[in-house]
Each structure stands twice: as C-alpha cells, then as structure tokens.
Motif scaffolding. Structure first.
Motif, PDB file in Angstrom:
ATOM      1  N   THR A 278       0.800  -1.237   0.000  1.00  0.00           N
ATOM      2  CA  THR A 278       0.000   0.000   0.000  1.00  0.00           C
ATOM      3  C   THR A 278       0.827   1.278   0.000  1.00  0.00           C
ATOM      4  O   THR A 278       0.341   2.315  -0.435  1.00  0.00           O
ATOM      5  N   ALA A 279       2.074   1.251   0.476  1.00  0.00           N
ATOM      6  CA  ALA A 279       2.899   2.462   0.533  1.00  0.00           C
ATOM      7  C   ALA A 279       3.277   2.911  -0.882  1.00  0.00           C
ATOM      8  O   ALA A 279       3.472   2.087  -1.782  1.00  0.00           O
ATOM      9  N   SER A 280       3.405   4.234  -1.082  1.00  0.00           N
ATOM     10  CA  SER A 280       3.764   4.755  -2.409  1.00  0.00           C
ATOM     11  C   SER A 280       5.201   4.392  -2.778  1.00  0.00           C
ATOM     12  O   SER A 280       5.529   4.198  -3.949  1.00  0.00           O
ATOM     13  N   PHE A 281       6.085   4.312  -1.774  1.00  0.00           N
ATOM     14  CA  PHE A 281       7.474   3.893  -2.012  1.00  0.00           C
ATOM     15  C   PHE A 281       7.812   2.856  -0.944  1.00  0.00           C
ATOM     16  O   PHE A 281       8.399   3.172   0.091  1.00  0.00           O
ATOM     17  N   PRO A 282       7.414   1.586  -1.163  1.00  0.00           N
ATOM     18  CA  PRO A 282       7.591   0.554  -0.129  1.00  0.00           C
ATOM     19  C   PRO A 282       9.061   0.283   0.153  1.00  0.00           C
ATOM     20  O   PRO A 282       9.918   0.445  -0.714  1.00  0.00           O
ATOM     21  N   ILE A 283       9.330  -0.151   1.365  1.00  0.00           N
ATOM     22  CA  ILE A 283      10.709  -0.435   1.782  1.00  0.00           C
ATOM     23  C   ILE A 283      11.280  -1.613   0.997  1.00  0.00           C
ATOM     24  O   ILE A 283      12.481  -1.705   0.755  1.00  0.00           O
ATOM     25  N   VAL A 284      10.407  -2.535   0.569  1.00  0.00           N
ATOM     26  CA  VAL A 284      10.798  -3.659  -0.285  1.00  0.00           C
ATOM     27  C   VAL A 284       9.748  -3.799  -1.381  1.00  0.00           C
ATOM     28  O   VAL A 284       8.546  -3.811  -1.102  1.00  0.00           O
ATOM     29  N   ASP A 285      10.205  -3.892  -2.623  1.00  0.00           N
ATOM     30  CA  ASP A 285       9.302  -4.024  -3.761  1.00  0.00           C
ATOM     31  C   ASP A 285       9.035  -5.508  -4.018  1.00  0.00           C
ATOM     32  O   ASP A 285       9.921  -6.234  -4.465  1.00  0.00           O
ATOM     33  N   LEU A 286       7.828  -5.944  -3.706  1.00  0.00           N
ATOM     34  CA  LEU A 286       7.477  -7.356  -3.840  1.00  0.00           C
ATOM     35  C   LEU A 286       6.912  -7.716  -5.212  1.00  0.00           C
ATOM     36  O   LEU A 286       6.560  -8.863  -5.463  1.00  0.00           O
ATOM     37  N   ARG A 287       6.828  -6.714  -6.119  1.00  0.00           N
ATOM     38  CA  ARG A 287       6.224  -6.981  -7.430  1.00  0.00           C
ATOM     39  C   ARG A 287       7.024  -7.977  -8.257  1.00  0.00           C
ATOM     40  O   ARG A 287       6.497  -8.570  -9.199  1.00  0.00           O
ATOM     41  N   ALA A 288       8.305  -8.164  -7.922  1.00  0.00           N
ATOM     42  CA  ALA A 288       9.123  -9.119  -8.683  1.00  0.00           C
ATOM     43  C   ALA A 288       8.526 -10.521  -8.626  1.00  0.00           C
ATOM     44  O   ALA A 288       8.729 -11.325  -9.544  1.00  0.00           O
ATOM     45  N   PHE A 289       7.763 -10.813  -7.571  1.00  0.00           N
ATOM     46  CA  PHE A 289       7.176 -12.148  -7.444  1.00  0.00           C
ATOM     47  C   PHE A 289       6.062 -12.383  -8.457  1.00  0.00           C
ATOM     48  O   PHE A 289       5.571 -13.509  -8.594  1.00  0.00           O
ATOM     49  N   ASN A 290       5.649 -11.324  -9.178  1.00  0.00           N
ATOM     50  CA  ASN A 290       4.700 -11.519 -10.275  1.00  0.00           C
ATOM     51  C   ASN A 290       5.324 -12.339 -11.408  1.00  0.00           C
ATOM     52  O   ASN A 290       4.617 -12.961 -12.193  1.00  0.00           O
ATOM     53  N   ASN A 291       6.638 -12.296 -11.490  1.00  0.00           N
ATOM     54  CA  ASN A 291       7.357 -13.051 -12.516  1.00  0.00           C
ATOM     55  C   ASN A 291       7.496 -14.500 -12.052  1.00  0.00           C
ATOM     56  O   ASN A 291       8.094 -14.780 -11.010  1.00  0.00           O
ATOM     57  N   ARG A 292       6.926 -15.429 -12.819  1.00  0.00           N
ATOM     58  CA  ARG A 292       6.905 -16.827 -12.387  1.00  0.00           C
ATOM     59  C   ARG A 292       8.322 -17.374 -12.159  1.00  0.00           C
ATOM     60  O   ARG A 292       8.577 -18.080 -11.186  1.00  0.00           O
TER      61      ARG A 292
END
Length: 540
Positions: A278-292
């Motif tokens: 939810t943060a605009s600039f998260p401390i860790v970007d978890l979006r990489a897990f979208n990549n299988r």
C-alpha cells in the motif's frame, strides 16, 4: 505483467547507457575495464560478508573461553550477526536506489571493516555481541549489491562467466568458513577471525568509492521513505530469525520469550506486508514475485539455503560428536566440498550456455539428493574417505544448480527491478538456512529421543547379548579395581545414546533426499527462458 528481457528492458537514466555498443551481439553495451574492476572488488566484499556467517562456527569454544561467556551467551556471537544481516539484505535494494550503489557499498565495506576490528578488541561477551550485530547489519548491504551489479553491468552474453563467479562465492564462502576459522584459531588466536578482514576491507571500500559508477542517487525518494515499513520489517525478520535460531534450544513454545518473538513476527509480518502493498514507495518491492521464474527461482534458492547451511552444520556436528574431531580436523575434512565447488564453477558456466537451465537445475538437484541419500547410510565408523563422494556430490551439485537459479530468477527481470529483487532473492537463501537449521535441530533432538527409547527397550536382562556385554564390561573394570557395574551401565548408555543420535542423522539425510528429489519435479513447472544464459524470456 510480462517479464521483460534483460536486453529489451527500458534502461532508466541511472543505469549505464553511455558506453558504445558491443561488436559481439547487437544492442549490447561494452563493459569497461573500470566496471570489471569495480565488480570484482564488490565480489570480494561479498565473499568477506558471507564468510563471516560461518567463520566463527568452528571456534565458538575458543571465543567462549577468551571472553568467559556461558553456552547461551556465546551462541549470540552467531545469532546476532544473522539477525542483523537478514534485516539489511532486503533493505539494501531501496538504499542503493536512494543513495546509489557506490555510496551504499562503500559505507557497507568500511563499516564492516570497522566492526571487524572492534570485534577483535572485545573484552567481554556483551561487546562482542554488539560488534557482531554491527558487522552483520552493515556488511549485509554488500551481498545483494553484487547480484544486482552482475545483471546491470553485464549483458546476457557475458553471464556464463559472471553467474558462476557470484554463485561460487555465495556457496563457497559459508562452506569453507569453518575451515578458515579453524586454521586461523589454531595457528594464531580467535582474534584473527576478525582481524583478517581489516586490510582487505580497507582495499574493498577504497576500490568501491573510486570505481563504482553505474547508477546515480535519487535523494528525492527520502521524502517518501517508509519508516514504518522499515520498523515492521526489522521486527518481523529479527523476531523470525531469533524464533528459528533459538526455538529448539529453548523448547519452542515452552519458553515465554519464544512465544513472544513468534507473536511479534506474526503481527509485524502482517503489518510489513500490508505496507509493502500500500505504501507509495515501499521499503521492499514485492512486485518481482509476479514473474513466475523469479518466484520459482526464489523458492529454489530457499531450499538451496536449507541444503547449503544445513549440511555445513550437519557434517561438523557428526564429525565432532560421533568421531571426536577437533575444529582443525573438521575444517580439513569439509574442505573437499569447497574444492568441488571451485572446480565445478567453470563447467557450470560453460553448460549454462549450452543446456536448458531447467535441465541444469534437475542435474544439480539429482546430484544433491544422491549425496544426501548416500549419507543416510552413515555409520559411526565413517571417516574422510567414506564422506569423500557425498561431499564432492554436494559441492559440484550446488554449483550446477545455483548458476541457472541465479540466471532464471534475476535474468528475466527489467533492470529497474533487479536491485530490489536481488535483496529478496538473497533473503530467501538466508531464511532457507534459518528454517532448515531450526527444523534439522528439532528433528535431531526429537528423533534421537525416540530412537533412544526404542533401543533402550532391548537393553534388558531378557536380551542375552546385552547382559553378556554388561557382564564382560563389569568384570573388566572390576579387575582394574573400579566400580565395574556402574561404569558398565554408563558405557552401555553412552553407546545407546550414540547409536540413537546416529539414527537421527540418517532420518534427517533421508528427509533432505526427499526434499531435493521433489525439486527435480518442480523444475518442470518453470517456463523456459529464451536464452539459456539467463538473458531473457520467462513469463509470469
């Protein structure tokens, strides 16, 4: 989101774009001599940071004696380093983006060196614990930075050379840590476990400041820095690491502190993941897990952490408790795995350009499972030669699996996500090690108790073999003027305890065999990258 290939990804302003194109493959940039020198300086810094995870493990008794510490207190020499490091590793991606890789790595190398010098001067256990925590926290920033640099600086065609280097360092350093520590302590004193970092650390920090120049700081992001997310992450990972490290020793939920740290990890973890999404600039970007491929690569890295740190713990434990080896003898025996890794690294690099990475992983996992299956037949008489082939399989298989895992996990991500993703990727390996050690210790404790009770049932007057052995031992000790019956019973109990402990080792090795056998099947769930070297492809 479709995964973007490394050479197709939009390159942000902070990545190196000014170099002329390579004459080798269209669209690829030339890697300058300065960048190569910077990369190798970073690799050496990472080697020191990872080596220090295990370098004290074979010498804790010497540190305990030197600092007049108790068994519980000296364990924190290891635990404090691990807790602090596991907090910094995922944070490093965000810090590198804010202050630049150059500044982060220089501060990390210099701080790690200073903390090493302070640890060598510690006069009591409290000082040592604080200095080790500083070592782990500050030095932890070097580890993911190297993985990120490898994929930012080098084009896909060069990764067959680069990936084996970082794979070798990531696996070799903790493997030879006990060996190096045993030699230093035996030849000099435990202080040299830390003093040995000082001169190389100064050189690495200087080289990092002078040579690293492949991204720019984004200081404006400090205004959006998620301090709450940082606090939640620190509590979550710190509590989780303590829970896993100390749980078995303290009887898990029989201890109040373990209950509180488990609860803290659960609550802080929930808050951390909420902030991360939810943060605009998260401390860790978890979006990489979208990549299988990144998700599966991280899972494989987690299990490799179990194998890497689990066996680095199990072998010395067997050699010390069953065979009675000292730290130096354990180190010399364990060195075989390190040699196997070293000689397999160039082979893994060549194969990464020729084989489907899924096939390489399957070969590595199969070799690892074969080695642990051989170890499941261990006896109390196994020595260097009986352990030779399992150790060679362990070392070579680790390299054959790690190189394609690194390429598949990080080589299919856009460049602007690699720094954050490399922190997550390295975190999975460390957490795998922590979870693995917790489960292994619990299994050893509980299985040895179960086996002891089963074996003890057969040591009774109704068993002629048992009574005959007790009678012989009693007569032998009585003949030497000692209390034969008491000593005989103690000796029999010790033999039963040793056999029970050995059977628990066999159980753990069988479980590891099943775990790595499962990974062989899971490689079929990966999507084939477009280039075997990790250069592209891989969907989500």
């Amino acid at each position: 989101m479709a995964a973007t290939t490394a050479d197709q990804a939009p390159v942000p302003a902070k990545t190196p774009t000014s170099a002329p194109e390579s004459s080798g493959m269209p669209g690829e940039r030339v890697v300058t001599t300065r960048e190569v020198m910077a990369f190798f300086a970073m690799v050496f810094g990472m080697f020191m940071a990872i080596l220090d995870i295990q370098i004290v493990s074979a010498s804790l008794a010497d540190i305990q004696a030197g600092l007049s510490a108790s068994n519980d207190e000296v364990a924190w020499v290891q635990t404090s380093y691990l807790i602090a490091e596991v907090i910094m590793i995922p944070l490093s991606g965000t810090l590198a983006r804010v202050i630049s890789t150059r500044v982060l790595f220089t501060i990390s190398a210099a701080g790690f060196t200073a903390a090493s010098a302070l640890a060598a001067t510690a006069t009591n256990i409290d000082q040592m614990i604080v200095y080790r925590a500083l070592q782990g926290f500050i030095g932890g920033g070097m580890i993911p930075s190297v993985f990120a640099a490898a994929f930012i600086i080098f084009p896909p065609s060069k990764r067959a050379i680069v990936s084996p280097i970082i794979g070798l360092v990531a696996t070799l350093a903790p493997t030879i840590g006990p060996t190096v520590g045993g030699y230093l302590t035996a030849a000099f004193s435990w202080h040299w476990l830390f003093l040995i970092n000082v001169i190389p650390g100064i050189l690495v920090a200087s080289a990092a400041w002078l040579l690293i120049d492949f991204d720019k700081p984004e200081l404006s992001l400090m205004k959006k820095f998620d301090w709450y997310g940082l606090a939640y992450m620190a509590i979550f990972l710190g509590s989780l690491e303590y829970f896993l490290e100390e749980g078995n020793i303290k009887g898990w939920f029989e201890d109040e502190i373990i209950i509180y740290t488990g609860l803290a990890a659960l609550l802080a973890g929930t808050a951390f993941f909420y902030r991360a999404f939810t943060a605009s600039f998260p401390i860790v970007d978890l979006r990489a897990f979208n990549n299988r491929n990144f998700a599966f690569g991280s899972l494989f890295s987690f299990v490799m952490g179990i194998g890497l740190y689990g066996l680095t713990y199990l072998y010395p434990l067997y050699l010390g408790r069953i065979r009675g080896y000292d730290a130096l003898m354990i180190g010399e025996t364990m060195f075989v795995s390190g040699l196997a890794m070293f000689f397999t690294a160039p082979i893994a690099g060549i194969l990464s350009n020729k084989l489907d990475p899924r096939v390489m992983m399957a070969i590595g996992f199969t070799g690892f499972a074969t080695g642990t299956w051989m170890m499941s037949h261990i006896t109390a008489d196994w020595d260097f030669w009986e352990l030779l082939v399992p150790q060679i399989l362990r070392g070579s298989s680790m390299m054959l699996a790690m190189v394609p895992i690194n390429n598949v996990a990080l080589g299919t991500l856009p460049l602007d996500r690699i720094r954050g993703a490399s922190g997550l990727f390295n975190l999975t390996r460390n957490l795998g090690g922590a979870v693995g050690l917790a489960v292994i210790n619990t299994l050893l404790t509980r299985q040895s108790e179960i086996h002891y009770s089963h074996l003890a049932e057969h040591v009774n007057p109704a068993n002629p073999a048992a009574t005959s052995m007790i009678d012989n031992l009693t007569a032998n000790f009585n003949a030497h003027g000692m209390d034969g019956s008491t000593i005989a019973i103690k000796q029999i109990a010790g033999m039963v305890q040793q056999q029970a402990y050995l059977l628990s080792f066999m159980d753990v090795f069988m479980i590891l065999t099943a775990l790595f056998g499962t990974l062989v099947l899971m490689t079929t769930m990966l999507r084939k990258p477009k280039a075997a070297g990790g250069g592209g492809g891989g969907g989500h």
